[in-house]
Structures are given as structure tokens and as C-alpha cells.
Design an enzyme around this catalytic site. Structure first.
Site, mmCIF file in Angstrom:
data_model
loop_
_atom_site.group_PDB
_atom_site.id
_atom_site.type_symbol
_atom_site.label_atom_id
_atom_site.label_comp_id
_atom_site.label_asym_id
_atom_site.label_seq_id
_atom_site.Cartn_x
_atom_site.Cartn_y
_atom_site.Cartn_z
ATOM 1 C CG HIS A 1 21.737 -30.664 -5.396
ATOM 2 N ND1 HIS A 1 20.820 -30.008 -6.177
ATOM 3 C CD2 HIS A 1 22.243 -31.655 -6.164
ATOM 4 C CE1 HIS A 1 20.783 -30.569 -7.371
ATOM 5 N NE2 HIS A 1 21.643 -31.573 -7.397
ATOM 6 C CG ASP B 1 22.867 -24.738 -15.004
ATOM 7 O OD1 ASP B 1 23.505 -25.705 -15.465
ATOM 8 O OD2 ASP B 1 21.791 -24.864 -14.411
ATOM 9 N NE ARG C 1 25.696 -30.759 -19.163
ATOM 10 C CZ ARG C 1 25.474 -30.817 -17.840
ATOM 11 N NH1 ARG C 1 25.097 -29.743 -17.178
ATOM 12 N NH2 ARG C 1 25.629 -31.940 -17.197
ATOM 13 C CE LYS D 1 21.316 -25.934 -11.479
ATOM 14 N NZ LYS D 1 20.807 -26.900 -12.411
HETATM 15 N N1 URA Z 1 21.184 -31.532 -12.267
HETATM 16 C C1 URA Z 1 21.627 -30.305 -12.619
HETATM 17 O O1 URA Z 1 21.143 -29.300 -12.130
HETATM 18 N N2 URA Z 1 22.629 -30.233 -13.512
HETATM 19 C C2 URA Z 1 23.213 -31.305 -14.071
HETATM 20 O O2 URA Z 1 24.105 -31.155 -14.864
HETATM 21 C C3 URA Z 1 22.728 -32.576 -13.704
HETATM 22 C C4 URA Z 1 21.710 -32.657 -12.789
#
Ligand code: URA
Length: 448
Positions: free
Chosen positions: A82, A161, A168, A187
Site C-alpha cells: 500500500h 470505510d 472525512r 481495506k
Molecule cells: N487513504 C485511505 O484509504 N484512507 C485514508 O484515510 C487516507 C488515505
């Protein structure tokens, strides 16, 4: 339980229990808790943070808000990477086929462009026909068949999320380490991985602009990953100038294909991109038990470029996910932008800085990214760098070329791109690309 009381409790800096977090998260997913209360709760989390235990609890609840994919029927360690994202960051497109070609399965769920940084899904979708919206059944089928799959977050994966991240994004609560950790790791943990390598960017083009904040994020992500029994390591890498030469979806695919074919990335302007890619590949191969050390993994990764197996794996991926392989084999047939404009150096000297944030934002204006969630991307649009930090230039040398169909964007883009290049009269030393390596035993400076 009472939502207002829980917001107040977080606001007053008390820790929340698992039951209390569950109330907030499942209430929000089910639509019982409205956006305005969740916004307020997220802002309280932003200011008060979370303890280590709260961060793990929060991540677990986000993860179990949806399906956790089981890939145990696929033999071997499944390893993913990631990246916190950066301008010109097309590493996944090169890295995932390299690692899969070396025998470690890579299940990858990626995102779309976020703010000034591009997204792997948008890049893959610039390949005609490429499908990123596979179902979980198709996802499992593809990884089983070719050891590699690259898709977007489905409705079943961490739905809490998906909903919370969108909120957010518009309530100034993104830059909060425990919320980021819960969001990213829910994720990643849902993908069915056994281990994870993180590329946490630092510098002006990055989401975390200082080394200290990047390190804190890396350490939190590692604690969460290891807390879930998945070996997690991280590199902090430099994002003070764009990675490689291309910014923009199809342009980045072209650069990736050229790197996978070994045509660039050795001692040219894509070397920084390939340095990061090789090191991440080395770590993935080590975690995937194909190499004893990161260095041994790096050697295997380089060999997969040399012998063509990494590029063949990328073609397999494109073919299996519905993409038109002939577009990659005949790069010159792709449609051209209406305008291609060269930006020239304004003086003699050395490139001292390339403002990646500014180039990322300009890329959006050219059509390469989204200013609003429903904006349509122009896959051809973007910027190609002809000079990078440290290069000597003479007045009127071309430093970049930009591509767009948008007549109205031309004037501002010319000015912004020219200003993004700062030239100085004295030569300068290049910064290291890989700043540090972090695993559960601590932080180490990364030496080449
Ligand atoms: N990428 C994500 O998937 N989530 C976050 O909170 C910030 C960057």
C-alpha cells in the site's frame, strides 16, 4: 447508548470501548446516525486521537463492517503493497506483475485519484476495456488463475470505510493518523493477504509532508498490521518531486510498460521510480518467502524484468481483466491530445526543485484528475517531465510537455508548470529516494 454522549466522551478525551465504537460505526453504516453527528465524532477523533487499543478496535470494526476475503485455498503467502500516494506514483503497475512473476501471489485492492495524487484504478482504466469492478468471486478466480489481481473497493469490502472516507474528505478530518490507519488497514486486511509492505511517502507531493508525520503513520500502520497477525513493514520514500517522468493516467501506463520492458528506469529519469519499485518488490518477495533478504528479492525482481516474465505477467493481467493488450503492444496508436505544449527553462542553471503538489493540481485542471467526485477523467491528459531535480539546463531547454484537450486550461497550465520548476545557479546533491525502513524491531536508515 447515546450518540451525543459518545461524541462528548471522545471530545473530553476519554477512551471508547469496543461496544461504544460499534454503536457509532454500525449506526452510521445503517443510516441511524446521520452525517452531522458522525462529522462531529470524527472531528473529536481528529483532535483527541485514539489509544493503540482503540485504534485496533476501530480497525477491527471497520474491517468486519463487510466481507473479509479468504484466499487460504491459494498456496503460499499472499502479499500486497500500500502506498500513501504521490504525484506520478505508478509503482503498483510495475511492482505487482514483478512480484507475481517471481511466484508470490498479489491480491491488490486499489483506490481512485485522491486530491492531487493519482489512483491506480484510474490508470488501469485508461487501458481500453480494463475492468476494475470485478465481483469478489471474479477476484478470487483471477488471482487463482494468474497469481495477480487488481480491483477497486467493492460494496462488500469495508463499507464503513467507504461511507466514512467520503465524509472525512469533505469535513477536514482526513489527516488523522488513527482514522487513516483504520481506513487503510480495514481495506488491506479484507483482501485476504498474509503480509503487507507499506510505501509511506514524505515531502511536498505527499499526503504526509514531514518526515516525522510519515514515520508516525508508518509505525501506527505497522502496529495495526502486526496486531492482526499480518507481518507488516514500511519504507519511507521521498516525494519531493514527482516519481518518474509521467503524471496522468495513460502517460503513466506508457512509462510503466517501458519500465517493465526494461526500456527505461536504469539510468534515466525513471530511475527513481524503479529504485522504489525494486526495493518494495524485494521486501514483498522476502515477506512472501521467495527471498531470504530484501537484497535477494531485489535481484529476483531485476531478473524478472530482464527475462520478460514481469511484462508477460502484466499482459496476462490486462487480458484476464478484459483489457486490450494490443493497445499496450502498439502504444503509438492511442489517441493524442488536441494540445501538446512545451514548457521551457527561463534561465541557465540546475533544477533545484519541482513542485509536485503544484504539478498534481495542474494535472487535475488538464483533465487528468478529479476536482469533484463525479468529474470524468481524460486518460490522455497530463504532464511529462523532460528534466528532473539535479539536471543542468540552459535557457529555452524543454523542461516538461503537457497534454490536454482543454483549450481553456492552456494559459494557466503554462504559467503553473513553468513556476513549478525552480532553477538555481549552483549544482546540488540528489536526495536519497528511500529514506528509512521500519519493521517491528524499529526504524533503520536505508542504505543502498
Ligand atoms: N487513504 C485511505 O484509504 N484512507 C485514508 O484515510 C487516507 C488515505
Amino acid at each position: 447508548m447515546n450518540t451525543v454522549e459518545l461524541i462528548r466522551k471522545k471530545r473530553e478525551n476519554f477512551s471508547l470501548s469496543e461496544e461504544e465504537f460499534r454503536w457509532m460505526i454500525s449506526g452510521y453504516v445503517q443510516g441511524v446516525i446521520p452525517d452531522y453527528q458522525m462529522s462531529s465524532f470524527l472531528m473529536a477523533c481528529y483532535f483527541r486521537g485514539m489509544s493503540e487499543e482503540e485504534t485496533l478496535t476501530f480497525t477491527r470494526l471497520m474491517l468486519h463492517s463487510g466481507e473479509v476475503i479468504d484466499l487460504s485455498e491459494i498456496p503460499g503467502m499472499k502479499v500486497d503493497k500500500h502506498s500513501t500516494g504521490g504525484v506520478g506514483d505508478k509503482v503498483s503497475l510495475i511492482l505487482a506483475p514483478i512480484v507475481a512473476a517471481c511466484g508470490v501471489p498479489v491480491p491488490m485492492i486499489s483506490g481512485r485519484g485522491l486530491g492531487h495524487t493519482g489512483g491506480t484504478l484510474d490508470k488501469l482504466e485508461s487501458i481500453p476495456g480494463f475492468r476494475t469492478n470485478l465481483s469478489i468471486t471474479e477476484y478470487k478466480k483471477v488471482i487463482k488463475a494468474i497469481g495477480l489481481v487488481m480491483i477497486g473497493q467493492t460494496a462488500e469490502i469495508a463499507p464503513a470505510d467507504k461511507k466514512m472516507y467520503a465524509l472525512r474528505d469533505v469535513t477536514a478530518t482526513v489527516e488523522c493518523i488513527p482514522l487513516i490507519a483504520g481506513s487503510i488497514m480495514s481495506k488491506k486486511l479484507a483482501e485476504g493477504i498474509d503480509a503487507l509492505v507499506l510505501d509511506v511517502k514524505t515531502g511536498r507531493g505527499a499526503f504526509m509532508q514531514t518526515y516525522e508525520s510519515s514515520l508516525e503513520l508508518a509505525q501506527t500502520l505497522i502496529r495495526v498490521g502486526n496486531g492482526f497477525g499480518k507481518e507488516t513493514v514500511a519504507f519511507i520514500t521521498d516525494m519531493s518531486q514527482p516519481l518518474g517522468i509521467a503524471i496522468g493516467n495513460w502517460l503513466e501506463v506508457v512509462e510503466s510498460v517501458e519500465c517493465l520492458c526494461g526500456l527505461r528506469g536504469n539510468s534515466d529519469h525513471s530511475s527513481d521510480l524503479m529504485e522504489v519499485t525494486s526495493v518494495l518488490a524485494g521486501a514483498m518477495l522476502m515477506l512472501g518467502k521467495r527471498a531470504k533478504t530484501i537484497d535477494e528479492g531485489i535481484a529476483l525482481a531485476k531478473q524478472s524484468i530482464k527475462d520478460g516474465s514481469a511484462y508477460r505477467k502484466f499482459l496476462d493481467l490486462v487480458r484476464t481483466q478484459g483489457g486490450d493488450v494490443s493497445a499496450l503492444e502498439n502504444l503509438e496508436r492511442y489517441p493524442l491530445s488536441k494540445h501538446s505544449i512545451e514548457i521551457k527553462a527561463s534561465e541557465d542553471g540546475y533544477i533545484a526543485e519541482i513542485d509536485s503538489l503544484e504539478l498534481g493540481l495542474t494535472g487535475i485542471e488538464l483533465g487528468a484528475g478529479r476536482a469533484r467526485i463525479d468529474d470524468v477523467i481524460d486518460p490522455k491528459a497530463g504532464i511529462v517531465l523532460k528534466k528532473k531535480v539535479g539536471d543542468a539546463v540552459e535557457t529555452n531547454d524543454t523542461v516538461a510537455i503537457f497534454y490536454t484537450d482543454k483549450e481553456t486550461a492552456l494559459h494557466a497550465a503554462k504559467e503553473r508548470i513553468a513556476k513549478a520548476f525552480r532553477i538555481q545557479s549552483v549544482p546540488l546533491k540528489k536526495k536519497p529516494m528511500i529514506v528509512s525502513y521500519i519493521d517491528k524491531s524499529g526504524v533503520r536508515e536505508w542504505k543502498k
